[in-house]
Design a protein around this motif. Structure first.
Motif, PDB file in Angstrom:
ATOM      1  N   MET A   1       0.844  -1.180   0.000  1.00 16.00           N
ATOM      2  CA  MET A   1       0.000   0.000   0.000  1.00 16.00           C
ATOM      3  C   MET A   1       0.893   1.247   0.000  1.00 16.00           C
ATOM      4  SD  MET A   1      -2.199   0.876   3.386  1.00 16.00           S
ATOM      5  CE  MET A   1      -1.327   1.806   4.596  1.00 16.00           C
ATOM      6  N   THR A   2       0.492   2.219  -0.801  1.00 13.24           N
ATOM      7  CA  THR A   2       1.309   3.424  -0.950  1.00 13.24           C
ATOM      8  C   THR A   2       0.583   4.620  -0.351  1.00 13.24           C
ATOM      9  OG1 THR A   2       2.266   2.561  -2.972  1.00 13.24           O
ATOM     10  CG2 THR A   2       2.464   4.916  -2.618  1.00 13.24           C
ATOM     11  N   VAL A   3       1.286   5.353   0.475  1.00 12.58           N
ATOM     12  CA  VAL A   3       0.745   6.592   1.028  1.00 12.58           C
ATOM     13  C   VAL A   3       1.490   7.719   0.340  1.00 12.58           C
ATOM     14  CG1 VAL A   3       0.445   7.969   3.116  1.00 12.58           C
ATOM     15  CG2 VAL A   3       0.192   5.481   3.214  1.00 12.58           C
ATOM     16  N   ALA A   4       0.807   8.389  -0.586  1.00 10.04           N
ATOM     17  CA  ALA A   4       1.497   9.384  -1.404  1.00 10.04           C
ATOM     18  C   ALA A   4       0.687  10.660  -1.478  1.00 10.04           C
ATOM     19  CB  ALA A   4       1.726   8.833  -2.813  1.00 10.04           C
ATOM     20  N   PHE A   5       1.378  11.771  -1.388  1.00  8.12           N
ATOM     21  CA  PHE A   5       0.698  13.051  -1.523  1.00  8.12           C
ATOM     22  C   PHE A   5       1.730  14.104  -1.933  1.00  8.12           C
ATOM     23  CE2 PHE A   5      -1.543  16.899  -0.459  1.00  8.12           C
ATOM     24  CZ  PHE A   5      -2.850  16.574  -0.779  1.00  8.12           C
ATOM     25  N   ASP A   6       1.293  15.011  -2.797  1.00  7.69           N
ATOM     26  CA  ASP A   6       2.165  16.134  -3.159  1.00  7.69           C
ATOM     27  C   ASP A   6       1.845  17.289  -2.219  1.00  7.69           C
ATOM     28  OD1 ASP A   6       3.175  14.604  -5.175  1.00  7.69           O
ATOM     29  OD2 ASP A   6       2.056  15.590  -6.787  1.00  7.69           O
ATOM     30  N   TYR A   7       2.684  17.478  -1.218  1.00  7.25           N
ATOM     31  CA  TYR A   7       2.447  18.534  -0.241  1.00  7.25           C
ATOM     32  C   TYR A   7       2.797  19.897  -0.837  1.00  7.25           C
ATOM     33  CZ  TYR A   7       1.657  14.981   3.271  1.00  7.25           C
ATOM     34  OH  TYR A   7       1.142  13.923   3.973  1.00  7.25           O
ATOM     35  N   THR A   8       1.942  20.878  -0.597  1.00  7.04           N
ATOM     36  CA  THR A   8       2.206  22.235  -1.052  1.00  7.04           C
ATOM     37  C   THR A   8       2.675  23.042   0.153  1.00  7.04           C
ATOM     38  OG1 THR A   8      -0.113  22.714  -0.650  1.00  7.04           O
ATOM     39  CG2 THR A   8       0.512  22.243  -2.912  1.00  7.04           C
ATOM     40  N   ARG A   9       3.878  23.522   0.098  1.00  3.86           N
ATOM     41  CA  ARG A   9       4.456  24.186   1.267  1.00  3.86           C
ATOM     42  C   ARG A   9       4.664  25.663   0.993  1.00  3.86           C
ATOM     43  NH1 ARG A   9       5.104  20.196   4.322  1.00  3.86           N
ATOM     44  NH2 ARG A   9       5.919  18.184   3.663  1.00  3.86           N
ATOM     45  N   SER A  10       4.073  26.480   1.846  1.00  3.40           N
ATOM     46  CA  SER A  10       4.395  27.896   1.779  1.00  3.40           C
ATOM     47  C   SER A  10       5.699  28.088   2.538  1.00  3.40           C
ATOM     48  CB  SER A  10       3.273  28.743   2.369  1.00  3.40           C
ATOM     49  OG  SER A  10       2.821  28.219   3.595  1.00  3.40           O
ATOM     50  N   THR A  11       6.597  28.827   1.955  1.00  2.00           N
ATOM     51  CA  THR A  11       7.971  28.843   2.458  1.00  2.00           C
ATOM     52  C   THR A  11       8.210  29.882   3.538  1.00  2.00           C
ATOM     53  OG1 THR A  11       8.575  30.449   0.790  1.00  2.00           O
ATOM     54  CG2 THR A  11       8.828  28.126   0.205  1.00  2.00           C
ATOM     55  N   GLY A  12       7.394  30.931   3.573  1.00  2.00           N
ATOM     56  CA  GLY A  12       7.732  32.049   4.453  1.00  2.00           C
ATOM     57  C   GLY A  12       8.885  32.828   3.840  1.00  2.00           C
ATOM     58  N   PRO A  13       9.200  33.989   4.404  1.00  2.00           N
ATOM     59  CA  PRO A  13      10.171  34.884   3.759  1.00  2.00           C
ATOM     60  C   PRO A  13      11.605  34.350   3.709  1.00  2.00           C
ATOM     61  CG  PRO A  13       9.447  35.757   5.897  1.00  2.00           C
ATOM     62  CD  PRO A  13       8.571  34.592   5.595  1.00  2.00           C
ATOM     63  N   VAL A  14      12.052  33.622   4.717  1.00  6.12           N
ATOM     64  CA  VAL A  14      13.470  33.237   4.759  1.00  6.12           C
ATOM     65  C   VAL A  14      13.771  32.091   3.804  1.00  6.12           C
ATOM     66  CG1 VAL A  14      15.344  32.406   6.228  1.00  6.12           C
ATOM     67  CG2 VAL A  14      13.710  34.092   7.120  1.00  6.12           C
ATOM     68  N   ILE A  15      13.008  31.006   3.957  1.00  7.35           N
ATOM     69  CA  ILE A  15      13.203  29.869   3.050  1.00  7.35           C
ATOM     70  C   ILE A  15      12.895  30.313   1.618  1.00  7.35           C
ATOM     71  CG2 ILE A  15      12.464  27.520   2.519  1.00  7.35           C
ATOM     72  CD1 ILE A  15      13.707  27.533   5.196  1.00  7.35           C
ATOM     73  N   GLY A  16      11.896  31.180   1.482  1.00 16.52           N
ATOM     74  CA  GLY A  16      11.535  31.685   0.158  1.00 16.52           C
ATOM     75  C   GLY A  16      12.711  32.407  -0.489  1.00 16.52           C
ATOM     76  N   ARG A  17      13.388  33.218   0.306  1.00 17.04           N
ATOM     77  CA  ARG A  17      14.548  33.945  -0.226  1.00 17.04           C
ATOM     78  C   ARG A  17      15.656  32.980  -0.660  1.00 17.04           C
ATOM     79  NH1 ARG A  17      16.812  39.182   0.400  1.00 17.04           N
ATOM     80  NH2 ARG A  17      18.687  39.154  -0.900  1.00 17.04           N
ATOM     81  N   PHE A  18      15.870  31.960   0.163  1.00 18.11           N
ATOM     82  CA  PHE A  18      16.907  30.968  -0.137  1.00 18.11           C
ATOM     83  C   PHE A  18      16.576  30.203  -1.423  1.00 18.11           C
ATOM     84  CE2 PHE A  18      18.368  26.493   0.648  1.00 18.11           C
ATOM     85  CZ  PHE A  18      19.719  26.724   0.476  1.00 18.11           C
ATOM     86  N   LEU A  19      15.323  29.762  -1.528  1.00 23.15           N
ATOM     87  CA  LEU A  19      14.937  28.962  -2.696  1.00 23.15           C
ATOM     88  C   LEU A  19      14.873  29.822  -3.953  1.00 23.15           C
ATOM     89  CD1 LEU A  19      12.227  26.613  -1.115  1.00 23.15           C
ATOM     90  CD2 LEU A  19      14.656  26.147  -1.512  1.00 23.15           C
TER      91      LEU A  19
END
Lengths: 312, 356, 387
Positions: free
Chosen positions: A1-19
């Motif tokens: 059995m597979t537990v799969a999901f495409d999570y949508t992550r809001s990054t916030g300002p710091v991680i957003g800047r890095f990415l």
């Protein structure tokens, strides 16, 4: 059995800047309150706890400060051939970054080795937009500069797919139930302490904490104790709405089973209605409750409320 | 503080548990063993607390059906942590300290074999900057091991000695899933798995469950002739990010040890070190000298059931008090990548650690 | 031995929304935590320990997210506990945090609960198919709707009671700037006219799916008494029972009744309907208000809906319920229970703003989870506990 999901992550300002930096082929560090530069920038300062707000563009070269060899890669890792994970201190940074290094063998990497980024041509704003290679390796293409070309918007949302495979097993008591279903029988078990008949049987009677034991073959006829009509579609749903999800108390059982009611308009299903199991054609049977396609009205008079009200 | 002791302990550890991920059917005999040891029944337990993980089981609310093993009608005073059962034990100890209850039974369970454990544990990492690369637990531990090797804090022989002692001791542990000592030279001749770690440097994937009974004062004396009195219990956490903590030391273990007043006089320490070099990090952080017997059960290198292995360390240590082979012991539990969280539980034959 | 008196001295929550795309998980938690710390006049460094709660990890796809969050939450260097007791978790997390103080182990504990449901899909996470089981379930609504039907039949309740609750809570939410739903003009008629999702439950009788967090600072007596208007924890209770068992009462569960009885006993309350000034009760589907009124002992069995119908649970009634708008107006699942506990504390501190109940001195915070099987609740008051 597979537990799969495409999570949508809001990054916030710091991680957003890095990415955003990674998308634009730039490594961005964050300056900490003690003056150090950290890659990736932590969202909050580890000492002062305030949000990190000062960022520094860094070169895409660095030094290996620790490494390990992945001899048996698992799904999702950056390479499907053996490779190295390393702690890499980017030039100009004071803290190491965990990333992957593409080398042919563990003999080709060592602590102190200089590495540089090998950027993907298509970059989305993810740590997978690059891998590291030894600085001595010539790159086929010149290092990209500036924006990945697509857009200059900040990266604010990323999608991280998570897919894990699990092997699901049933308890011995449940297994006897499923084997019964494969023979067209509905098997319950009685708790040796409270004498209640459970269907499916239980590895632990929830009242007494002992396994149910004595086998009891149950009728295929029972009473709808309560139900709802599912009108709402949702992700992963396997039965098309509207449908009636009901608790069916089989004659001889002390606990109701959840199943589907068909062969009657949904609005005519009633508490107390008498129903019988409708089995799929035998050649479609497996060791599953889905051998029973659904329950359908028997046409008998409804059960008296008092006869099942203690099962609500 | 009330005097609280470990008075019951039961465990099961195995390579593959052939049953449901809630493990209710495995918990039933474990709880029965605790009742037998203490002479108690369900009604004697004032508080219940368990530790487990939904991601290990692959479904939400995996702990919910586990409580069926207790038999929870009439209802019970109960809680759950998404942590090793050692922290469930901590919560139960706190509950007893409030005076609300006098006894507690804690349990932990995990069926690691349901998935690929190395991948499952990747989901513990930073979901933005780490998980997309799917670094696995073994790799993270290997990075930690090399930092220590490069810094000269330990060497491969020291790591192999830990393995050799653990697997030799494990021969006497019926629940060990890996056992059999050899020699440092023979171990070092084996191939690398995650350089600089060999397979035997890494805890084996293990399924299992365990339960521990706690009791205060007279209730403890009633249940056990020689209770293991908890004279200090504390835990602490470090950050996860590998960049901003020194992986060659364990600040959280050292803080936990300091919070229990140090480890002087400890004769036996059961350490939860899933990788050989981590035992070396822990010995140093906890201030355990050469005279302390380390993990006579074989420790986590012999069997490491997720979410109960830490509690098992406390139970194994307590047993040394019960059987009179030690007067002061330490049980340790860890959680998170590369020893991120650590818990220390010091137990003594004498209440309050008073001299005999 | 008796507990060391403890009180809530700081409360913070986020603005709850369907999607808080402006923040990460850490940012969401810190928004609530920083408000609670500011309220208490403390810094993170002054806190002794952190207790965090949230519902299933599958919601965010991170296993034990408190591990990676430790640094951002200021928990690096401190004891960090993670509680998970299904939907009741926000409440049980607060109870664990208060017990750390009541046991005399810590002086100041910060507790936070969150859920960032927009990272995935709650219906999916709650309905991951389990092999061998008939896939008839449909999220929480599909689970609870049959039991609501059972209640209606057993109590012989008129069919519009759920709509009364929904209209009341949605209008209360208009007075709460943090609430997720601010649906102007919700009436009994508009609720009844909304789509029937899981018959007998209408769309407007269901909770939203929210991103949000809640945090509290809980302190020991010596510290708390230096504060203006602390919310004293007068009693707590937790009880659990199985999801399914032969003849288990799923409408009026025994665990809820016994938790309430233990709570009233611990607080010396003999007539809760008179002695409690207002209550924040975990009502994710509107019909659960009358069901829990009975379960908690505010009304006799089968009579709860009469309190609702008579308007007694509205602000201004004899027992205001869910003044904040409740779970029906904001539902970050892992935080929903703590929001109930925190709203009760806000009331007895007199700081609930527009949804303040005049003169509230004793309030109930309540949460439940799983298949109506995990209960956690507390009573907070403007006076320290008497026992």
């Amino acid at each position: 059995m597979t537990v799969a999901f495409d999570y949508t992550r809001s990054t916030g300002p710091v991680i957003g800047r890095f990415l955003t930096g990674l998308r634009d082929a730039t490594i961005v560090g964050g300056r900490l309150s003690d003056g150090r530069v950290a890659v990736p920038p932590p969202e909050y300062d580890p000492v002062g706890h305030q949000a990190v707000t000062e960022f520094v563009d860094l070169p895409d070269t660095g030094t290996v400060t620790s490494w390990t060899w992945v001899s048996e890669p698992v799904a999702g890792q950056p390479f499907d051939k053996p490779f190295a994970y390393a702690l890499i201190t980017v030039d100009g940074a004071d803290t190491p970054w965990l990333h992957a290094v593409e080398v042919a063998s563990p003999d080709d990497i060592e602590t102190g080795m200089k590495v540089r980024a090998k950027w993907a041509e298509e970059r989305t704003g993810s740590v997978t937009d690059l891998v590291f290679v030894p600085d001595s390796v010539g790159l086929d293409t010149p290092p990209p500069s500036g924006s990945g070309g697509s857009t200059s918007d900040e990266v604010g949302l990323i999608v991280t797919p998570v897919s894990l495979d699990y092997h699901y097993a049933a308890s011995p008591e449940e297994s006897s139930f499923f084997r019964g279903l494969a023979e067209g029988r509905i098997l319950g078990q009685r708790c040796p302490t409270c004498r209640k008949v459970y269907v499916p049987p239980r590895g632990a009677c929830p009242t007494d904490g002992v396994p149910t034991s004595e086998e009891v073959e149950l009728s295929h006829v029972g009473t709808v104790t309560t139900f709802c009509i599912v009108n709402v579609p949702f992700l992963g749903q396997r039965i098309k709405p509207p449908y009636v999800s009901a608790y069916v108390l089989l004659d001889g059982a002390d606990i109701a089973l959840q199943h589907l009611i068909l062969d009657i308009p949904a609005e005519e299903v009633r508490m107390g209605m008498r129903v019988k199991a409708v089995w799929k054609p035998r050649d479609e049977w497996g060791t599953t409750i889905e051998n029973i396609s659904h329950f359908a009205p028997t046409g008998e008079p409804d059960a008296d409320f008092d006869s099942y009200k203690h099962h609500l | 503080m009330r005097d609280v002791a470990v008075v019951g302990f039961a465990q099961r550890q195995m390579k593959d548990f052939d049953g449901s991920p809630s493990m209710a059917e495995l918990l039933v005999p474990i709880l029965a063993e605790c009742y037998e040891q203490t002479g108690w029944a369900k009604k004697d337990i004032g508080f219940w607390c368990s530790g487990s993980s939904d991601y290990l089981a692959g479904r939400s609310f995996s702990f919910v059906s586990a409580i069926d093993a207790i038999g929870v009608l009439p209802p019970v005073n109960e809680s759950h942590v998404e942590m090793d059962a050692a922290w469930a034990l901590y919560e139960a100890w706190i509950k007893i300290q409030t005076g609300e209850v006098d006894t507690a039974l804690v349990f932990g369970f995990g069926k690691a074999s349901a998935g690929v454990l190395r991948r499952t544990l990747t989901l513990q990492l930073d979901p933005y900057t780490m998980t997309p690369l799917w670094p696995d637990t073994v790799s993270l531990a290997a990075l930690q091991a090399r930092l220590g090797l490069d810094a000269g804090l330990w060497d491969e022989s020291a790591m192999a000695e830990v393995v050799n002692r653990s697997l030799t001791d494990a021969e006497k542990n019926e629940y060990a899933v890996r056992a059999g000592g050899s020699s440092v030279d023979e171990l070092l001749a084996r191939p690398m798995f995650a350089d600089p770690l060999r397979k035997h440097d890494c805890a084996p994937v293990t399924d299992g469950a365990a339960a521990i009974v706690l009791a205060a004062g007279d209730r403890a004396r009633e249940a056990n002739q020689r209770p293991a009195w908890i004279t200090g219990i504390a835990h602490s956490s470090d950050g996860l990010h590998l960049g901003t903590r020194d992986l060659t030391v364990s600040g959280s273990a050292a803080r936990a040890a300091a919070a229990v007043g140090g480890t002087e006089g400890v004769q036996v320490a059961e350490l939860h070190a899933p990788f050989s070099h981590q035992e070396l990090v822990l010995r140093s952080a906890l201030g355990l000298g050469e005279d302390v017997a380390i993990s006579p059960s074989g420790g986590a290198l012999a069997a490491n059931p997720m979410f109960s292995a830490g509690a098992i360390r406390i139970g194994e240590a307590a047993r040394r008090i019960w059987d009179g082979s030690a007067d002061k012991v330490l049980g340790h539990a860890t959680s998170g990548p590369a020893l991120q969280q650590n818990l220390v539980c010091v137990m003594e034959a004498q209440e309050n650690g008073r001299a005999k | 031995m008796s507990k060391i008196p403890a009180a809530v001295i700081g409360i913070g929550q986020t603005h709850h929304r369907a999607k808080r795309e402006d923040v990460s998980m850490a940012g969401l938690c810190r928004e609530a935590m920083d408000r609670a710390l500011e309220d208490a006049g403390l810094t993170l460094d002054e806190v002794d320990a952190i207790v965090i709660g949230k519902a299933p990890d599958l919601f965010e796809g991170v296993m034990m997210p408190e591990l990676y969050l430790a640094e951002a939450l200021g928990a690096a260097g401190k004891p960090l506990l993670r509680v998970h007791t299904a939907g009741s978790v926000g409440g049980s997390t607060a109870i664990v945090a208060s017990s750390l103080v009541q046991a005399g182990v810590h002086q100041k504990v910060l507790t936070v609960a969150f859920e960032k449901q927009s990272e995935s899909n709650a219906m999916w996470a709650l309905s991951v198919p389990i092999p061998f089981v008939m896939p008839v379930h449909a999220g929480a609504g599909g689970y609870f709707a049959p039991h609501v039907r059972s209640y209606i039949r057993r109590a012989n309740a008129p069919s519009h009671i759920g709509a009364i609750v929904a209209a009341k809570d949605r209008n209360n939410a208009l007075k709460n700037p943090f609430a997720h739903l601010h649906n102007e003009g919700t009436t009994v008629e508009s609720v009844l006219a909304s789509q029937m999702l899981w018959d007998p439950i209408h769309y407007d009788e269901t909770c939203p799916s929210s991103d949000g967090a809640c945090a509290m600072v809980i302190a020991a007596e010596d510290i708390a008494k230096t504060y203006d208007a602390p919310a004293w924890i007068q009693g707590t209770a937790m009880r659990s029972e199985p999801t399914s068992a032969a003849e288990r009462d799923q409408v009026n569960p025994q665990a809820g009744r016994e938790a309430a009885a233990a709570l009233w006993k611990a607080t010396g309350i003999t007539d809760p309907a008179r002695e409690i000034d207002c209550a924040e009760i975990y009502v994710p589907f509107a019909w659960f208000e009358p069901m829990w009124l009975e379960n908690l002992g505010f009304a006799a069995e089968g009579e709860g809906w009469k309190l609702t119908e008579a308007g007694e649970t509205a602000i201004g009634g004899s027992l205001p319920v869910n003044m904040s708008g409740g779970v029906l107006s904001s539902n970050p699942i892992g935080a929903s229970g703590m929001l109930r506990f925190a709203e009760a504390a806000l009331q007895v501190r007199g700081r609930a703003g527009e949804h303040q109940v005049d003169g509230a001195r004793r309030a109930l915070g309540h949460a439940y989870g799983g298949g109506s099987q995990f209960f956690s609740m507390w009573v907070v008051g403007s006076e320290p506990p008497s026992n």
